[in-house]
Design an enzyme around this catalytic site. Structure first.
Site, PDB file in Angstrom:
ATOM      1  CB  ALA A  38      -1.372   6.573  14.036  1.00 42.46           C
ATOM      2  N   GLY A  71       4.298  -5.387   3.492  1.00 44.05           N
ATOM      3  CA  GLY A  71       3.299  -6.297   2.911  1.00 44.05           C
ATOM      4  C   GLY A  71       2.034  -5.631   2.415  1.00 44.05           C
ATOM      5  CE1 TYR A 263      -1.902 -12.377  25.213  1.00 48.08           C
ATOM      6  CE2 TYR A 263      -3.484 -10.584  25.204  1.00 48.08           C
ATOM      7  CZ  TYR A 263      -3.139 -11.870  25.548  1.00 48.08           C
ATOM      8  OH  TYR A 263      -4.033 -12.649  26.217  1.00 48.08           O
ATOM      9  CB  THR A 279       7.034  -8.775   3.007  1.00 45.79           C
ATOM     10  OG1 THR A 279       5.605  -8.704   3.061  1.00 45.79           O
ATOM     11  CG2 THR A 279       7.445  -9.106   1.593  1.00 45.79           C
ATOM     12  NE  ARG A 304       2.508 -11.121  10.575  1.00 42.65           N
ATOM     13  CZ  ARG A 304       2.549  -9.827  10.335  1.00 42.65           C
ATOM     14  NH1 ARG A 304       2.563  -8.965  11.335  1.00 42.65           N
ATOM     15  NH2 ARG A 304       2.587  -9.374   9.106  1.00 42.65           N
ATOM     16  CG  HIS A 406       6.682  -7.479  13.306  1.00 41.10           C
ATOM     17  ND1 HIS A 406       7.466  -6.670  12.519  1.00 41.10           N
ATOM     18  CD2 HIS A 406       5.468  -7.540  12.701  1.00 41.10           C
ATOM     19  CE1 HIS A 406       6.761  -6.265  11.469  1.00 41.10           C
ATOM     20  NE2 HIS A 406       5.543  -6.765  11.572  1.00 41.10           N
ATOM     21  N   GLY A 449      -1.027  -6.868   8.057  1.00 40.53           N
ATOM     22  CA  GLY A 449      -1.711  -5.849   7.252  1.00 40.53           C
ATOM     23  C   GLY A 449      -2.737  -5.050   8.036  1.00 40.53           C
TER      24      GLY A 449
HETATM   25  C1  LIG Z   1       9.612  -3.990   9.224  1.00 41.55           C
HETATM   26  C2  LIG Z   1       8.143  -3.743   9.455  1.00 41.55           C
HETATM   27  C3  LIG Z   1       7.217  -4.095   8.473  1.00 41.55           C
HETATM   28  C4  LIG Z   1       5.856  -3.880   8.684  1.00 41.55           C
HETATM   29  N1  LIG Z   1       4.961  -4.185   7.688  1.00 41.55           N
HETATM   30  C5  LIG Z   1       3.648  -3.901   7.878  1.00 41.55           C
HETATM   31  C6  LIG Z   1       2.709  -4.096   6.833  1.00 41.55           C
HETATM   32  O1  LIG Z   1       3.059  -4.481   5.722  1.00 41.55           O
HETATM   33  N2  LIG Z   1       1.403  -3.828   7.080  1.00 41.55           N
HETATM   34  C7  LIG Z   1       0.960  -3.367   8.295  1.00 41.55           C
HETATM   35  O2  LIG Z   1      -0.238  -3.143   8.460  1.00 41.55           O
HETATM   36  N3  LIG Z   1       1.843  -3.154   9.289  1.00 41.55           N
HETATM   37  C8  LIG Z   1       3.160  -3.394   9.112  1.00 41.55           C
HETATM   38  N4  LIG Z   1       4.047  -3.146  10.114  1.00 41.55           N
HETATM   39  C9  LIG Z   1       3.562  -2.533  11.353  1.00 41.55           C
HETATM   40  C10 LIG Z   1       3.274  -1.068  11.103  1.00 41.55           C
HETATM   41  O3  LIG Z   1       4.207  -0.509  10.221  1.00 41.55           O
HETATM   42  C11 LIG Z   1       3.298  -0.226  12.381  1.00 41.55           C
HETATM   43  O4  LIG Z   1       2.878  -0.938  13.462  1.00 41.55           O
HETATM   44  C12 LIG Z   1       2.374   0.947  12.217  1.00 41.55           C
HETATM   45  O5  LIG Z   1       2.733   1.619  11.075  1.00 41.55           O
HETATM   46  C13 LIG Z   1       2.379   1.825  13.443  1.00 41.55           C
HETATM   47  O6  LIG Z   1       2.009   3.141  13.073  1.00 41.55           O
HETATM   48  P1  LIG Z   1       2.070   4.276  14.171  1.00 41.55           P
HETATM   49  O7  LIG Z   1       1.843   5.543  13.461  1.00 41.55           O
HETATM   50  O8  LIG Z   1       1.204   3.917  15.305  1.00 41.55           O
HETATM   51  O9  LIG Z   1       3.566   4.201  14.739  1.00 41.55           O
HETATM   52  P2  LIG Z   1       4.918   4.540  14.008  1.00 41.55           P
HETATM   53  O10 LIG Z   1       4.792   4.453  12.552  1.00 41.55           O
HETATM   54  O11 LIG Z   1       5.977   3.734  14.650  1.00 41.55           O
HETATM   55  O12 LIG Z   1       5.118   6.089  14.360  1.00 41.55           O
HETATM   56  C14 LIG Z   1       5.323   6.533  15.674  1.00 41.55           C
HETATM   57  C15 LIG Z   1       6.222   7.751  15.614  1.00 41.55           C
HETATM   58  O13 LIG Z   1       6.246   8.392  16.886  1.00 41.55           O
HETATM   59  C16 LIG Z   1       7.566   8.840  17.133  1.00 41.55           C
HETATM   60  N5  LIG Z   1       7.751   9.046  18.568  1.00 41.55           N
HETATM   61  C17 LIG Z   1       7.950   8.106  19.523  1.00 41.55           C
HETATM   62  N6  LIG Z   1       8.063   8.694  20.725  1.00 41.55           N
HETATM   63  C18 LIG Z   1       7.940  10.028  20.522  1.00 41.55           C
HETATM   64  C19 LIG Z   1       7.994  11.149  21.381  1.00 41.55           C
HETATM   65  N7  LIG Z   1       8.228  11.026  22.695  1.00 41.55           N
HETATM   66  N8  LIG Z   1       7.834  12.382  20.854  1.00 41.55           N
HETATM   67  C20 LIG Z   1       7.640  12.539  19.515  1.00 41.55           C
HETATM   68  N9  LIG Z   1       7.607  11.507  18.655  1.00 41.55           N
HETATM   69  C21 LIG Z   1       7.738  10.265  19.155  1.00 41.55           C
HETATM   70  C22 LIG Z   1       8.409   7.724  16.556  1.00 41.55           C
HETATM   71  O14 LIG Z   1       9.728   8.136  16.330  1.00 41.55           O
HETATM   72  C23 LIG Z   1       7.654   7.396  15.280  1.00 41.55           C
HETATM   73  O15 LIG Z   1       8.094   8.169  14.198  1.00 41.55           O
HETATM   74  C24 LIG Z   1       5.411  -3.334   9.912  1.00 41.55           C
HETATM   75  C25 LIG Z   1       6.336  -2.977  10.895  1.00 41.55           C
HETATM   76  C26 LIG Z   1       7.694  -3.168  10.672  1.00 41.55           C
HETATM   77  C27 LIG Z   1       8.651  -2.775  11.748  1.00 41.55           C
END
Ligand SMILES: Cc1cc2nc3c(=O)[nH]c(=O)nc-3n(C[C@H](O)[C@H](O)[C@H](O)COP(=O)(O)OP(=O)(O)OC[C@H]3O[C@@H](n4cnc5c(N)ncnc54)[C@H](O)[C@@H]3O)c2cc1C
Length: 472
Positions: A38, A71, A263, A279, A304, A406, A449
């Site tokens: 994100a 996945g 949730y 996966t 799930r 998860h 996904g």
């Molecule tokens: C093992 C696993 C497999 C998955 N497989 C899938 C899949 O196949 N498909 C799918 O859609 N989703 C999947 N998910 C879920 C998905 O990967 C994540 O939920 C999603 O990528 C979240 O993206 P994000 O950018 O919001 O958060 P993240 O990718 O978690 O990034 C957040 C970042 O913010 C940083 N951060 C936190 N606090 C601070 C702070 N105070 N200051 C600065 N930085 C900070 C963290 O260190 C991290 O790097 C999976 C999750 C896991 C754990």
């Protein structure tokens, strides 16, 4: 003499001014908090719109949970689906997402997710990500989960591609910089920057016209997830260590609304000793689940939450994932599990059962019965809606699995502009959020996904809206 004195005073004044500059907060158009899918998408999009951006990541590496994603990423009506002869619709994707979330989802946000999904795929492909393999994860009525060719894990391809784009654009990315608070007015109605701490403990401020919180969930913070859902006590997690819900302390003093905090999704198939997620694509490509007695007990492609509950009802609150060599070969994401020696392998099903401690005769009968159901094209036992192939190609494989924490469906409440909403109902000026730090899209249960689809779509929406405020 007078001239010399004036020159000296001039130099001294400039020096003092420079010293003063040193203590002035830095300034940028937009600060992005968190370097997962994100945050990285938001930073790229905002830069595309002409904004100066600083991306702050607390860990020593970028990627967050996004790096672990395996996945794939959902999207409906994509070119890739068309190429594979898959006929999908936005409505079908919408219905599947709502059904998974027990119809408690924020409908407007889900519509946005669905409408933006195909564009997110082409945006990533345009940047060089291979999403040509389209598979089907549990809970979907059609194949719409996009991943690299051969069913390779998506996260380890996605994050390098996004990192390359950050570098190419010269975006100011600072790892080991943890955001600890926001600069805001006294009423907490407007945000104008962040307070950050470096690894060495130095604190500094960055002023910005907009801040995008993309700091992920709290799946690595047991105290928090057990508080939100006491049933999760003792559960392992699939999350990276930095998923500690920092957004809750970052927004202190602002009173943002939080939604769906209780949730918390468990992933049904996680290896119990190392917490490695197996996966959903393994089941999607044809694996079955049996219990310790060798019996199939559920629709392996159920949502799930349903599947996790069913597994917890089985002996030892666990189950075994059984698949064959054809499934393995169609999904290179499984290579990691083999490399880690997590999978048991045998030439026959009875041998596999002996090695796993499952009843051998019952396991062979269960797989035989499943193969018959594949042949007639209908799962008369458990109503599984996709039966890709018989399990007949030796060698056979198995692994014991348990559900583990998860994904956090809850988080900061946002509107369709990804603005963070305050408890009193209006948007907090200058504050945006995207990804797992937000709530409302997935509600009671997230469809596999959908998280990456959410992170990319809303990361970019947040950036667009922040840019229209910050870089007009
Ligand atoms: C093992 C696993 C497999 C998955 N497989 C899938 C899949 O196949 N498909 C799918 O859609 N989703 C999947 N998910 C879920 C998905 O990967 C994540 O939920 C999603 O990528 C979240 O993206 P994000 O950018 O919001 O958060 P993240 O990718 O978690 O990034 C957040 C970042 O913010 C940083 N951060 C936190 N606090 C601070 C702070 N105070 N200051 C600065 N930085 C900070 C963290 O260190 C991290 O790097 C999976 C999750 C896991 C754990």
């Amino acid at each position: 003499m007078k001239k010399v004195l004036l020159a000296f005073l001039g130099v001294a004044a400039m020096g003092a001014l420079c010293l003063f500059c040193l203590f002035l907060p830095e300034r940028t158009d937009i600060v992005v908090v968190g370097g997962g899918a994100a945050g990285m998408s938001a930073a790229i999009e905002a830069t595309e719109r002409g904004c100066s951006v600083v991306l702050l990541e607390k860990m020593s590496y970028l990627g967050g949970n996004s790096l672990r994603a395996t996945g794939g990423m959902n999207a409906a009506c994509t070119e890739e689906q068309k190429k594979n002869g898959i006929v999908d619709s936005l409505d079908s994707y919408y219905q599947d997402t709502m059904k998974a979330g027990h119809w408690l989802n924020n409908k407007k946000l889900v519509r946005l997710l669905v409408r933006n999904s195909a564009e997110s795929v082409s945006w990533l492909e345009h940047m060089g990500l291979d999403l040509s393999d389209v598979g089907r994860l549990a809970g979907h009525s059609i194949s719409r989960t996009h991943r690299p060719a051969g069913g390779a894990p998506i996260g380890t391809s996605l994050i390098p591609v996004l990192t390359g784009q950050l570098n190419k654009r010269g975006i100011d990315v600072r790892t080991e910089n943890r955001v600890i608070g926001l600069l805001h007015n006294q009423k907490g109605t407007e945000v104008f920057g962040v307070l950050t701490e470096t690894r060495e403990g130095r604190q500094y401020k960055i002023k910005a016209s907009a801040v995008i919180i993309a700091s992920g969930g709290f799946g690595s913070e047991p105290a928090l997830y057990v508080k939100m859902d006491p049933d999760l006590k003792g559960f392992k997690t699939t999350n990276q260590p930095g998923a500690t819900g920092d957004y809750l302390s970052i927004v202190e003093g602002l009173h943002p609304a939080l939604v769906d905090m209780s949730y918390i999704q468990t992933h049904p198939t996680v290896e119990p000793n190392n917490g490695v997620l197996i996966t959903e694509a393994v089941r999607g490509n044809g694996a079955v689940l049996v219990n310790r007695n060798g019996y199939r007990f559920t629709d392996e492609l159920a949502f799930r939450d349903v599947l996790s509950r069913e597994i917890l009802k089985q002996p030892e609150k666990s189950a075994y994932l059984i698949f064959d060599d054809q499934i393995r070969k169609g999904l290179s994401a499984t290579d990691t599990y083999f490399a880690m020696n997590l999978i048991t392998k045998a030439d026959t099903l009875s041998e596999l059962a002996e090695m796993l401690g499952i009843h051998p005769v019952v396991l062979s009968q269960s797989v035989q019965r499943y193969n018959q159901l594949v042949m007639i094209g209908e799962d008369r036992d458990f109503g599984r809606n996709d039966l890709p192939s018989e399990i007949i190609h030796a060698p056979f494989y198995g692994i014991r699995i348990v559900p583990a924490v998860h994904y956090c469906m809850g988080g900061l409440k946002i509107n369709e502009k990804a603005e963070v909403i305050s408890e009193s109902g209006g948007p907090i000026k200058g504050l945006f959020a995207a990804g797992e730090a937000t709530g409302g899209i997935h509600a009671a249960n997230r469809l596999g996904g959908n998280s990456l689809a959410d992170a990319i779509a809303f990361g970019r929406i947040a950036a667009r809206e922040a840019a229209s405020l910050a870089c007009r």
